[in-house]
Design a protein around this motif. Structure first.
Motif, short mmCIF file in Angstrom:
data_model
loop_
_atom_site.label_atom_id
_atom_site.label_comp_id
_atom_site.label_asym_id
_atom_site.label_seq_id
_atom_site.Cartn_x
_atom_site.Cartn_y
_atom_site.Cartn_z
N ALA A 45 25.61 12.41 50.27
CA ALA A 45 24.96 13.00 51.34
C ALA A 45 25.11 12.05 52.58
CB ALA A 45 23.83 13.60 51.33
N ASP A 46 24.82 10.79 52.33
CA ASP A 46 24.99 9.65 53.23
C ASP A 46 26.16 8.95 53.76
OD1 ASP A 46 22.07 9.86 53.32
OD2 ASP A 46 21.89 8.51 51.93
N ARG A 47 27.07 9.40 52.78
CA ARG A 47 28.58 8.66 53.15
C ARG A 47 29.19 9.10 54.54
NH1 ARG A 47 30.26 9.42 46.99
NH2 ARG A 47 29.19 7.87 45.92
N ARG A 75 25.86 4.99 47.10
CA ARG A 75 25.41 5.68 46.01
C ARG A 75 25.49 7.29 46.23
NH1 ARG A 75 25.07 4.76 40.65
NH2 ARG A 75 25.00 2.42 41.11
N HIS A 76 24.63 7.71 47.33
CA HIS A 76 24.31 8.94 47.73
C HIS A 76 25.21 9.54 48.45
CE1 HIS A 76 20.18 8.43 45.93
NE2 HIS A 76 20.27 7.29 46.85
N LYS A 88 17.99 0.68 53.38
CA LYS A 88 17.25 1.42 52.19
C LYS A 88 16.59 0.24 51.09
CE LYS A 88 18.75 5.22 53.62
NZ LYS A 88 18.21 6.63 53.66
#
Length: 204
Positions: free
Chosen positions: A49-51, A46-47, A94
């Motif tokens: 920045a983590d992809r 979902r985030h 997470k």
């Protein structure tokens, strides 16, 4: 010096070239699978920045395990398996759920008082109002899909956007074919429920 790979080379030929030291061939393999990988990562993670880190981790694993790939399945399916498992590890780290098994299924019947969007009939002339309505509906659909659990988002993307078969999705996710069909049915049902609620609320 190795020759640059050609666009007509098969996946098997490109893999052989990579194992022979041609790193440019690996770039070609990445190009062929990046649509699948990026879509799966965007649906499961979902985030934003983590992809990029997850995507990079996927291709590091692909490169590391390339010698062990024996083409029992399509190369893209194998990459999809690595992508799915890498995303699963991220979600577990997470402490995020892939899908809530206790989530109630929405009623498939349209509740009284709700009106469905009018059908779009293709005409011979361009209709700006119809085109705008279609774009609004597409935006609502995209936004509503993002509200679904990660597994549902992923299955919808694999089946409806990547146009993979139930069997290919089962291979990627290691889920039984019947479970894939059941989850897709529930995902569509939940999506329809949310779409109708959004349409009524916004009164498009």
């Amino acid at each position: 010096m190795s020759n640059p790979p050609t666009s007509s080379a098969t996946d098997q030929q490109l893999v052989a070239q990579v194992l022979g030291g041609n790193t440019a061939a690996f770039g070609q393999l990445m190009q062929r699978t990046q649509g699948l990988v990026s879509q799966m990562v965007s649906k499961m993670i979902r985030h934003p920045a983590d992809r990029p880190d997850v995507g990079q981790d996927v291709y590091l694993k692909v490169f590391k395990n390339l010698a062990g790939f024996k083409f029992q399945a399509k190369f893209s399916t194998w990459v999809g398996q690595i992508t799915y498992n890498t995303c699963l590890m991220y979600l577990e780290k997470k402490q995020l759920v892939l899908v809530d098994p206790a989530e109630p299924e929405p009623d498939s019947a349209v509740e009284e008082g709700r009106r469905a969007p009018p059908p779009l009939v293709a005409g011979t002339e361009y209709d700006p109002e119809t085109a705008l309505f279609g774009q609004n509906l597409a935006d609502i659909l995209s936004t509503t899909i993002e509200q679904l659990p990660p597994l549902y988002r992923t299955l919808i993307a694999l089946y409806h956007q990547q146009e993979l078969s139930y069997e290919e999705i089962a291979q990627i996710t290691s889920l039984p074919g019947g479970t894939v069909k059941n989850y897709l049915f529930r995902a569509r049902k939940l999506l329809k429920h949310h779409l109708l609620a959004t349409y009524q609320r916004d009164d498009l």
